[in-house]
Design a protein around this motif. Structure first.
Motif, mmCIF file in Angstrom:
data_model
loop_
_atom_site.group_PDB
_atom_site.id
_atom_site.type_symbol
_atom_site.label_atom_id
_atom_site.label_comp_id
_atom_site.label_asym_id
_atom_site.label_seq_id
_atom_site.Cartn_x
_atom_site.Cartn_y
_atom_site.Cartn_z
ATOM 1 N N LEU A 137 0.832 -1.206 0.000
ATOM 2 C CA LEU A 137 0.000 0.000 0.000
ATOM 3 C C LEU A 137 0.868 1.257 0.000
ATOM 4 O O LEU A 137 0.534 2.239 -0.683
ATOM 5 C CB LEU A 137 -0.932 0.000 1.212
ATOM 6 N N GLN A 138 1.940 1.246 0.758
ATOM 7 C CA GLN A 138 2.817 2.417 0.810
ATOM 8 C C GLN A 138 3.437 2.700 -0.561
ATOM 9 O O GLN A 138 3.455 3.831 -1.030
ATOM 10 C CB GLN A 138 3.892 2.228 1.874
ATOM 11 N N VAL A 139 3.965 1.656 -1.194
ATOM 12 C CA VAL A 139 4.572 1.854 -2.513
ATOM 13 C C VAL A 139 3.500 2.287 -3.513
ATOM 14 O O VAL A 139 3.741 3.156 -4.363
ATOM 15 C CB VAL A 139 5.276 0.565 -2.987
ATOM 16 N N ALA A 140 2.297 1.702 -3.396
ATOM 17 C CA ALA A 140 1.208 2.093 -4.295
ATOM 18 C C ALA A 140 0.835 3.559 -4.107
ATOM 19 O O ALA A 140 0.599 4.280 -5.087
ATOM 20 C CB ALA A 140 -0.013 1.207 -4.055
ATOM 21 N N ARG A 141 0.770 4.019 -2.863
ATOM 22 C CA ARG A 141 0.464 5.433 -2.615
ATOM 23 C C ARG A 141 1.484 6.327 -3.301
ATOM 24 O O ARG A 141 1.141 7.327 -3.916
ATOM 25 C CB ARG A 141 0.460 5.722 -1.116
ATOM 26 N N GLN A 142 2.746 5.963 -3.162
ATOM 27 C CA GLN A 142 3.778 6.814 -3.746
ATOM 28 C C GLN A 142 3.675 6.829 -5.266
ATOM 29 O O GLN A 142 3.699 7.884 -5.890
ATOM 30 C CB GLN A 142 5.162 6.350 -3.330
ATOM 31 N N ARG A 143 3.575 5.661 -5.868
ATOM 32 C CA ARG A 143 3.530 5.614 -7.336
ATOM 33 C C ARG A 143 2.279 6.285 -7.885
ATOM 34 O O ARG A 143 2.351 7.051 -8.855
ATOM 35 C CB ARG A 143 3.572 4.168 -7.815
ATOM 36 N N LEU A 144 1.145 5.974 -7.271
ATOM 37 C CA LEU A 144 -0.125 6.462 -7.818
ATOM 38 C C LEU A 144 -0.373 7.925 -7.507
ATOM 39 O O LEU A 144 -0.891 8.659 -8.361
ATOM 40 C CB LEU A 144 -1.279 5.618 -7.265
ATOM 41 N N LEU A 145 -0.044 8.379 -6.307
ATOM 42 C CA LEU A 145 -0.467 9.699 -5.853
ATOM 43 C C LEU A 145 0.656 10.731 -5.799
ATOM 44 O O LEU A 145 0.374 11.931 -5.798
ATOM 45 C CB LEU A 145 -1.120 9.588 -4.472
ATOM 46 N N LEU A 171 8.366 7.873 7.776
ATOM 47 C CA LEU A 171 9.636 8.589 7.687
ATOM 48 C C LEU A 171 9.955 8.950 6.243
ATOM 49 O O LEU A 171 10.456 10.048 5.953
ATOM 50 C CB LEU A 171 10.764 7.743 8.279
ATOM 51 N N ARG A 172 9.675 8.037 5.346
ATOM 52 C CA ARG A 172 9.942 8.311 3.931
ATOM 53 C C ARG A 172 9.066 9.455 3.422
ATOM 54 O O ARG A 172 9.548 10.370 2.748
ATOM 55 C CB ARG A 172 9.692 7.048 3.106
ATOM 56 N N LEU A 173 7.780 9.405 3.741
ATOM 57 C CA LEU A 173 6.862 10.441 3.257
ATOM 58 C C LEU A 173 7.247 11.822 3.778
ATOM 59 O O LEU A 173 7.228 12.806 3.028
ATOM 60 C CB LEU A 173 5.428 10.105 3.674
ATOM 61 N N HIS A 174 7.611 11.895 5.057
ATOM 62 C CA HIS A 174 7.880 13.213 5.651
ATOM 63 C C HIS A 174 9.318 13.671 5.430
ATOM 64 O O HIS A 174 9.555 14.782 4.952
ATOM 65 C CB HIS A 174 7.579 13.177 7.146
ATOM 66 N N VAL A 205 11.883 12.176 3.522
ATOM 67 C CA VAL A 205 12.488 12.000 2.205
ATOM 68 C C VAL A 205 11.713 12.745 1.128
ATOM 69 O O VAL A 205 12.281 13.497 0.338
ATOM 70 C CB VAL A 205 12.599 10.500 1.844
ATOM 71 N N LEU A 206 10.395 12.557 1.109
ATOM 72 C CA LEU A 206 9.579 13.188 0.076
ATOM 73 C C LEU A 206 9.115 14.588 0.464
ATOM 74 O O LEU A 206 8.597 15.321 -0.376
ATOM 75 C CB LEU A 206 8.366 12.300 -0.251
ATOM 76 N N GLY A 207 9.264 14.939 1.740
ATOM 77 C CA GLY A 207 8.951 16.298 2.162
ATOM 78 C C GLY A 207 7.470 16.615 2.288
ATOM 79 O O GLY A 207 7.083 17.783 2.257
ATOM 80 N N LEU A 208 6.625 15.600 2.453
ATOM 81 C CA LEU A 208 5.193 15.854 2.594
ATOM 82 C C LEU A 208 4.895 16.450 3.966
ATOM 83 O O LEU A 208 5.501 16.069 4.965
ATOM 84 C CB LEU A 208 4.388 14.560 2.418
ATOM 85 N N THR A 209 3.948 17.368 3.999
ATOM 86 C CA THR A 209 3.531 17.946 5.273
ATOM 87 C C THR A 209 2.705 16.942 6.051
ATOM 88 O O THR A 209 2.182 15.967 5.498
ATOM 89 C CB THR A 209 2.687 19.205 5.046
ATOM 90 N N MET A 210 2.554 17.201 7.354
ATOM 91 C CA MET A 210 1.725 16.327 8.179
ATOM 92 C C MET A 210 0.287 16.339 7.696
ATOM 93 O O MET A 210 -0.407 15.309 7.733
ATOM 94 C CB MET A 210 1.793 16.777 9.644
ATOM 95 N N ASP A 211 -0.180 17.486 7.234
ATOM 96 C CA ASP A 211 -1.556 17.577 6.725
ATOM 97 C C ASP A 211 -1.751 16.663 5.528
ATOM 98 O O ASP A 211 -2.777 15.977 5.411
ATOM 99 C CB ASP A 211 -1.885 19.023 6.336
ATOM 100 N N ARG A 212 -0.780 16.656 4.602
ATOM 101 C CA ARG A 212 -0.896 15.824 3.410
ATOM 102 C C ARG A 212 -0.854 14.337 3.765
ATOM 103 O O ARG A 212 -1.637 13.536 3.226
ATOM 104 C CB ARG A 212 0.244 16.166 2.439
ATOM 105 N N ILE A 213 0.031 13.967 4.669
ATOM 106 C CA ILE A 213 0.104 12.556 5.076
ATOM 107 C C ILE A 213 -1.182 12.143 5.774
ATOM 108 O O ILE A 213 -1.704 11.041 5.552
ATOM 109 C CB ILE A 213 1.321 12.323 5.990
ATOM 110 N N ALA A 214 -1.708 13.020 6.621
ATOM 111 C CA ALA A 214 -2.958 12.719 7.321
ATOM 112 C C ALA A 214 -4.092 12.503 6.335
ATOM 113 O O ALA A 214 -4.932 11.606 6.502
ATOM 114 C CB ALA A 214 -3.300 13.854 8.293
ATOM 115 N N THR A 215 -4.122 13.302 5.285
ATOM 116 C CA THR A 215 -5.150 13.146 4.258
ATOM 117 C C THR A 215 -5.009 11.814 3.548
ATOM 118 O O THR A 215 -5.995 11.111 3.302
ATOM 119 C CB THR A 215 -5.047 14.292 3.233
#
Length: 301
Positions: free
Chosen positions: A122-130, A222-225, A227-237
């Motif tokens: 699911l994590q890899v799918a989120r990254q590739r798809l979104l 850790l990767r999303l925040h 490495v990829l620099g996503l905000t907490m709001d974006r990850i929460a969404t």
């Protein structure tokens, strides 16, 4: 726009391949058909905000290059295309609905995979798809609407599962030559004298070992925040969870990684307490870049 072309039809023609213009103009009731697909999307996903122009432009990019356009447009999954288009644009409600109604249902159909493996898929799918890979457009922008969105995502997820089960993706995800972290740690830092060649390699190996002990969810956060620099709001969404909960889990994963790294360093290096704390302080200060080096490889995308 010519006097005979209604707004949505004009947008479609503006973005469709020129060689398909004559066939599109020949179709009866084109405007009504486009309005009907747009209405299905709004009816199915009323919380999602998507401009009609964005929807039609997405549709135009995916018109079949051959075959009967009338059949293709009549059979289009308008509601699925609407959600995919909004996700490609990063619309928050669309991302949350995609997680809840598409991705989580796909997870239930991945066979007898362990829960940890499902989480990683699911994590890899989120990254590739979104999010896309290495600056590329999110893969969900490739969805054409000729078939169900859930079926299309299930195919993507199944391929990811195959990659991970082959062992290549999992192995390379935590693999990085010691020289990469060595270069990172040899900058203009007053503590760099602590890190002779052997020590730098041990730091790399310690971080790798610590990452391997984290759960898939911890590594994903850790990767999303970091490495990829996503905000907490974006990850929460993306996860459909409260921002405060996601922020707490990111901090906990970071601290656990540092604690595990400290343990590994203490085991591998013969340093006194002050030297070890100084070394760990350097690792902590460089954690974002360390994570980028160790986790952001093509195989992990």
């Amino acid at each position: 726009m010519t006097p005979t072309e209604a707004p949505l039809t004009a947008l479609l023609l503006a973005h469709a391949p020129p060689e398909r213009h004559d066939a599109l103009r020949a179709l009866p009731a084109m405007e009504s058909l486009l309005e009907a697909h747009l209405a299905r999307g709004r009816e199915e996903w009323p919380a999602v905000t998507l401009a009609p122009g964005d929807f039609v432009r997405h549709l135009a990019r995916h018109l079949p290059t051959e075959g009967r356009l009338e059949d293709a447009l009549q059979q289009l999954r308008g509601a699925d295309l609407y959600l995919a288009c909004a996700c490609a644009a990063g619309e928050p409600q669309a991302l949350e609905l995609f997680e809840r109604h598409i991705l989580q249902k796909v997870a239930a159909r991945l066979g007898q995979l362990p829960r940890s493996a499902v989480d990683e898929v699911l994590q890899v799918a989120r990254q590739r798809l979104l999010l896309g890979v290495a600056g590329s457009t999110p893969k969900i922008a490739e969805f054409s609407g000729r078939g169900s969105l859930s079926g299309w995502v299930r195919i993507v997820a199944s391929r990811i599962a195959g990659e991970l089960l082959s062992g290549d993706g999992r192995q390379q995800r935590l693999s990085e030559p010691p020289q990469a972290l060595e270069r990172m740690l040899s900058g203009d830092n007053p503590e760099r004298n602590l890190l002779q060649a052997h020590s730098r390699q041990v730091v790399t190996e310690s971080l790798q070992a610590a990452l391997a002990e984290l759960s898939e969810r911890e590594r994903a956060l850790l990767r999303l925040h970091h490495v990829l620099g996503l905000t907490m709001d974006r990850i929460a969404t993306m996860y459909g969870e409260p921002r405060s909960s996601v922020a707490r889990h990111v901090v906990q994963a970071r601290e656990r990684l540092l604690k595990l790294t400290h343990r590994e360093l203490a085991t591998r290096l013969k340093l006194d307490g002050q030297e070890l704390q100084s070394l760990l302080g350097l690792v902590r200060s460089q954690l974002d870049l360390s994570l980028h080096r160790l986790m952001d490889s093509p195989a992990s995308s």
